[in-house]
Motif scaffolding. Sequence first.
Motif, mmCIF file in Angstrom:
data_model
loop_
_atom_site.group_PDB
_atom_site.id
_atom_site.type_symbol
_atom_site.label_atom_id
_atom_site.label_comp_id
_atom_site.label_asym_id
_atom_site.label_seq_id
_atom_site.Cartn_x
_atom_site.Cartn_y
_atom_site.Cartn_z
ATOM 1 N N MET A 1 6.629 -12.998 -5.489
ATOM 2 C CA MET A 1 7.078 -11.647 -5.171
ATOM 3 C C MET A 1 6.686 -10.685 -6.282
ATOM 4 S SD MET A 1 8.580 -9.637 -3.087
ATOM 5 C CE MET A 1 9.340 -8.042 -3.048
ATOM 6 N N LEU A 2 6.879 -11.116 -7.556
ATOM 7 C CA LEU A 2 6.544 -10.263 -8.686
ATOM 8 C C LEU A 2 5.058 -9.937 -8.705
ATOM 9 C CD1 LEU A 2 7.546 -8.869 -11.238
ATOM 10 C CD2 LEU A 2 7.141 -11.003 -12.484
ATOM 11 N N GLU A 3 4.248 -10.943 -8.354
ATOM 12 C CA GLU A 3 2.796 -10.718 -8.322
ATOM 13 C C GLU A 3 2.429 -9.700 -7.252
ATOM 14 O OE1 GLU A 3 -1.314 -13.312 -7.693
ATOM 15 O OE2 GLU A 3 0.629 -14.314 -7.882
ATOM 16 N N GLU A 4 3.099 -9.763 -6.093
ATOM 17 C CA GLU A 4 2.819 -8.799 -5.030
ATOM 18 C C GLU A 4 3.192 -7.381 -5.461
ATOM 19 O OE1 GLU A 4 4.848 -10.077 -1.556
ATOM 20 O OE2 GLU A 4 3.597 -11.851 -1.239
ATOM 21 N N GLU B 1 3.181 -6.242 -8.501
ATOM 22 C CA GLU B 1 2.167 -5.799 -9.461
ATOM 23 C C GLU B 1 0.897 -5.358 -8.737
ATOM 24 O OE1 GLU B 1 2.101 -5.248 -12.738
ATOM 25 O OE2 GLU B 1 4.269 -5.504 -12.651
ATOM 26 N N ASP B 2 0.511 -6.101 -7.698
ATOM 27 C CA ASP B 2 -0.660 -5.693 -6.906
ATOM 28 C C ASP B 2 -0.410 -4.348 -6.244
ATOM 29 O OD1 ASP B 2 -1.918 -8.009 -7.618
ATOM 30 O OD2 ASP B 2 -1.454 -9.080 -5.759
ATOM 31 N N GLY B 3 0.800 -4.147 -5.721
ATOM 32 C CA GLY B 3 1.134 -2.875 -5.102
ATOM 33 C C GLY B 3 1.158 -1.739 -6.102
ATOM 34 N N ALA B 4 1.628 -2.022 -7.323
ATOM 35 C CA ALA B 4 1.642 -0.995 -8.365
ATOM 36 C C ALA B 4 0.221 -0.586 -8.736
ATOM 37 C CB ALA B 4 2.397 -1.513 -9.587
ATOM 38 N N ALA B 5 -0.656 -1.568 -8.839
ATOM 39 C CA ALA B 5 -2.054 -1.258 -9.152
ATOM 40 C C ALA B 5 -2.682 -0.415 -8.052
ATOM 41 C CB ALA B 5 -2.841 -2.552 -9.351
ATOM 42 N N ALA B 6 -2.369 -0.736 -6.798
ATOM 43 C CA ALA B 6 -2.892 0.049 -5.676
ATOM 44 C C ALA B 6 -2.339 1.473 -5.707
ATOM 45 C CB ALA B 6 -2.526 -0.631 -4.354
ATOM 46 N N ALA B 7 -1.061 1.618 -6.064
ATOM 47 C CA ALA B 7 -0.460 2.957 -6.141
ATOM 48 C C ALA B 7 -1.148 3.806 -7.195
ATOM 49 C CB ALA B 7 1.032 2.825 -6.459
ATOM 50 N N ILE B 8 -1.467 3.217 -8.331
ATOM 51 C CA ILE B 8 -2.137 3.970 -9.400
ATOM 52 C C ILE B 8 -3.527 4.400 -8.958
ATOM 53 C CG2 ILE B 8 -3.080 3.752 -11.734
ATOM 54 C CD1 ILE B 8 -0.687 1.905 -12.353
ATOM 55 N N ARG B 9 -4.222 3.514 -8.240
ATOM 56 C CA ARG B 9 -5.567 3.882 -7.760
ATOM 57 C C ARG B 9 -5.475 5.012 -6.732
ATOM 58 N NH1 ARG B 9 -6.287 -1.750 -7.885
ATOM 59 N NH2 ARG B 9 -6.066 -1.926 -5.620
ATOM 60 N N LEU C 1 -6.543 -0.702 -0.001
ATOM 61 C CA LEU C 1 -5.707 -1.696 0.677
ATOM 62 C C LEU C 1 -6.500 -2.387 1.773
ATOM 63 C CD1 LEU C 1 -2.375 0.253 1.365
ATOM 64 C CD2 LEU C 1 -2.874 -1.220 -0.574
ATOM 65 N N ASP C 2 -6.080 -3.606 2.088
ATOM 66 C CA ASP C 2 -6.517 -4.243 3.323
ATOM 67 C C ASP C 2 -5.545 -3.781 4.404
ATOM 68 O OD1 ASP C 2 -7.234 -5.795 5.444
ATOM 69 O OD2 ASP C 2 -6.976 -7.720 4.443
ATOM 70 N N VAL C 3 -5.929 -2.781 5.163
ATOM 71 C CA VAL C 3 -4.996 -2.139 6.093
ATOM 72 C C VAL C 3 -4.574 -3.074 7.219
ATOM 73 C CG1 VAL C 3 -5.825 0.188 5.581
ATOM 74 C CG2 VAL C 3 -6.914 -1.136 7.415
ATOM 75 N N ALA C 4 -5.254 -4.218 7.366
ATOM 76 C CA ALA C 4 -4.876 -5.178 8.411
ATOM 77 C C ALA C 4 -3.891 -6.225 7.887
ATOM 78 C CB ALA C 4 -6.125 -5.867 8.956
ATOM 79 N N ASP C 5 -3.581 -6.178 6.591
ATOM 80 C CA ASP C 5 -2.709 -7.189 6.000
ATOM 81 C C ASP C 5 -1.315 -6.600 5.778
ATOM 82 O OD1 ASP C 5 -1.469 -9.181 4.629
ATOM 83 O OD2 ASP C 5 -2.978 -9.375 3.049
ATOM 84 N N PRO C 6 -0.297 -7.111 6.471
ATOM 85 C CA PRO C 6 1.053 -6.565 6.283
ATOM 86 C C PRO C 6 1.555 -6.722 4.855
ATOM 87 C CG PRO C 6 1.108 -8.554 7.648
ATOM 88 C CD PRO C 6 -0.324 -8.172 7.501
ATOM 89 N N ALA C 7 1.116 -7.763 4.165
ATOM 90 C CA ALA C 7 1.578 -7.980 2.786
ATOM 91 C C ALA C 7 1.134 -6.845 1.872
ATOM 92 C CB ALA C 7 1.054 -9.319 2.268
ATOM 93 N N ASP C 8 -0.050 -6.276 2.123
ATOM 94 C CA ASP C 8 -0.532 -5.178 1.286
ATOM 95 C C ASP C 8 0.343 -3.937 1.442
ATOM 96 O OD1 ASP C 8 -2.541 -6.787 0.391
ATOM 97 O OD2 ASP C 8 -4.148 -5.346 0.761
ATOM 98 N N TRP C 9 0.785 -3.660 2.663
ATOM 99 C CA TRP C 9 1.633 -2.479 2.885
ATOM 100 C C TRP C 9 3.007 -2.669 2.244
ATOM 101 C CZ3 TRP C 9 -0.643 1.761 4.367
ATOM 102 C CH2 TRP C 9 -1.779 1.715 5.194
ATOM 103 N N LEU C 10 3.572 -3.846 2.376
ATOM 104 C CA LEU C 10 4.871 -4.110 1.768
ATOM 105 C C LEU C 10 4.776 -4.078 0.242
ATOM 106 C CD1 LEU C 10 6.008 -6.991 4.147
ATOM 107 C CD2 LEU C 10 7.038 -4.734 4.003
ATOM 108 N N ALA C 11 3.660 -4.577 -0.292
ATOM 109 C CA ALA C 11 3.465 -4.544 -1.741
ATOM 110 C C ALA C 11 3.312 -3.115 -2.236
ATOM 111 C CB ALA C 11 2.244 -5.380 -2.118
ATOM 112 N N LEU C 12 2.601 -2.294 -1.456
ATOM 113 C CA LEU C 12 2.442 -0.893 -1.853
ATOM 114 C C LEU C 12 3.798 -0.187 -1.872
ATOM 115 C CD1 LEU C 12 0.597 1.556 -2.482
ATOM 116 C CD2 LEU C 12 0.517 1.976 -0.010
ATOM 117 N N ASP C 13 4.620 -0.437 -0.859
ATOM 118 C CA ASP C 13 5.925 0.204 -0.783
ATOM 119 C C ASP C 13 6.764 -0.124 -2.020
ATOM 120 O OD1 ASP C 13 8.075 1.624 0.511
ATOM 121 O OD2 ASP C 13 8.966 -0.326 0.955
ATOM 122 N N ALA C 14 6.744 -1.395 -2.432
ATOM 123 C CA ALA C 14 7.506 -1.780 -3.628
ATOM 124 C C ALA C 14 6.807 -1.321 -4.899
ATOM 125 C CB ALA C 14 7.696 -3.296 -3.642
#
Length: 470
Positions: free
Chosen positions: A1-4, A6-14, A25-38
């Motif tokens: 979860m922590l790794e996700e 961090e991936d979302g935080a990196a995406a937010a900064i970009r 983001l991989d817009v077809a991957d639900p995990a990417d959207w949830l990671a971005l939200d967090a």
Amino acid sequence: MLEEVEDGAAAAIRLAGGAPLRRTLDVADPADWLALDAGVREVAWHRSQFLPGWEHSTPLRADLTQADESLLALALCHRDGRIRQKAVRQSARHPVLLPLVVIRCADWVCPVREHARRLLREALNVDSALYLAPLILRVGRRSRGAFGVDVLGQVLRQASHGQLSALFTDPDRTVRRFAYRLAIEDRRLRPAELARAAAGDQDTVVQDLCATAALTALGDEEGYEDVLPLLLSARNPRVRSTGVTALRRAGWSERAEPFLSDRSAIVRACARYVVRQRGGDPAAWYRERCTAPNGPELPPGAIIGLAECGNRADAGLLRPLLAHSAAGVRAGAVAGLRALDCVDAKQIRPLLDDPAAKVVRETTTALLPSAKELPADWLLKRTSSQRPRHVRVGAFRLLDARGGIVALRAAVGLFEDPDVKLRTWAAQSVQRWHPSPDERRGNAEVGELLDRSRHLFSDYMLHRLKWEAG
């Protein structure tokens, strides 16, 4: 979860730096959207310097009507509920942001949640529902996520059979479960299709769901020829057991006999039930097959089946099978004797040298209660690196069960074993070792063995263990 996160935080900064959404983001991957939200919230709280203007939210609060996809994505995940609500209103012109609208449908702020739900109900159609199903079902596990699941079900009920079947092969088992439940409730699948799904899917919930539905959909005397062969040939024992039990209802009880020797205990139990209901005697069937110890047709399941429904007198039929040419039969004989509580340690001890690993495993398990009665030197010889790995493992399990200095000696001797797993088990055995109460204190060999294990302990723990051993 922590790794996700961090991936979302990196995406937010970009995204805050102006990167395009679809390249971030991989817009077809639900995990990417949830990671971005967090991840957006993590950056906003702890690294707000990467999000210019978020300290007071003035750029976002001023105007979002001209915001691009990247900025709206950040706004939809903003820590301020007023900004999220504003972003939801503007996201209707960007269909790619619908996954974030799904997430906002479970938002903890009521106005944000209501606006998002209204937009989702208007925007969701069959095509987008198929695409968003994995995300909606994941969000549905949240405390306010039931709305999205309800809307998803309503929309997918309008899907054609071909459209809905795309979800039957989704890699997400939660999606497959939802799709099959929907299809079963609406009676969209024929019994044979359900049986094929039960036999082919890897998820036990789908297997049980479809197997039960396939049999429920059948009439009293028709359709079994299309369903039962599929269930009976399934690799999963739960599905096979369902098919075996249904043989009685179909009037095919005589076909249950071959399953008395199935490799699965649950299938054997169901077969015995069907045979008994027909007036047969499963124990007699097992005894008949075990009386010919050299018969090539003897399946291992028949041996353990006899132990499951026989009595201690049947041990006499199992002992000759310890010398059978088939490894599966030898292993089954050991397991059967253990189930009947008729293990003779002296008789089965030679099987610790068996060339088949499964025979040694069963023998080791059967000998564990009498490990202290086995000759220690004989077992220690079998931990030599010259012995096969499965023999070394079996001997060490028994030595470890003995405890005392014998277990310590065996474990330290395996520090140089060529197998890394066995070395690890030996080290763990030393770390949890304690002297036996019935052994004399002050044994010099114990001190020497503990010194060879110094790398496994702190100085304090080593000193304490030595003191405990006298």
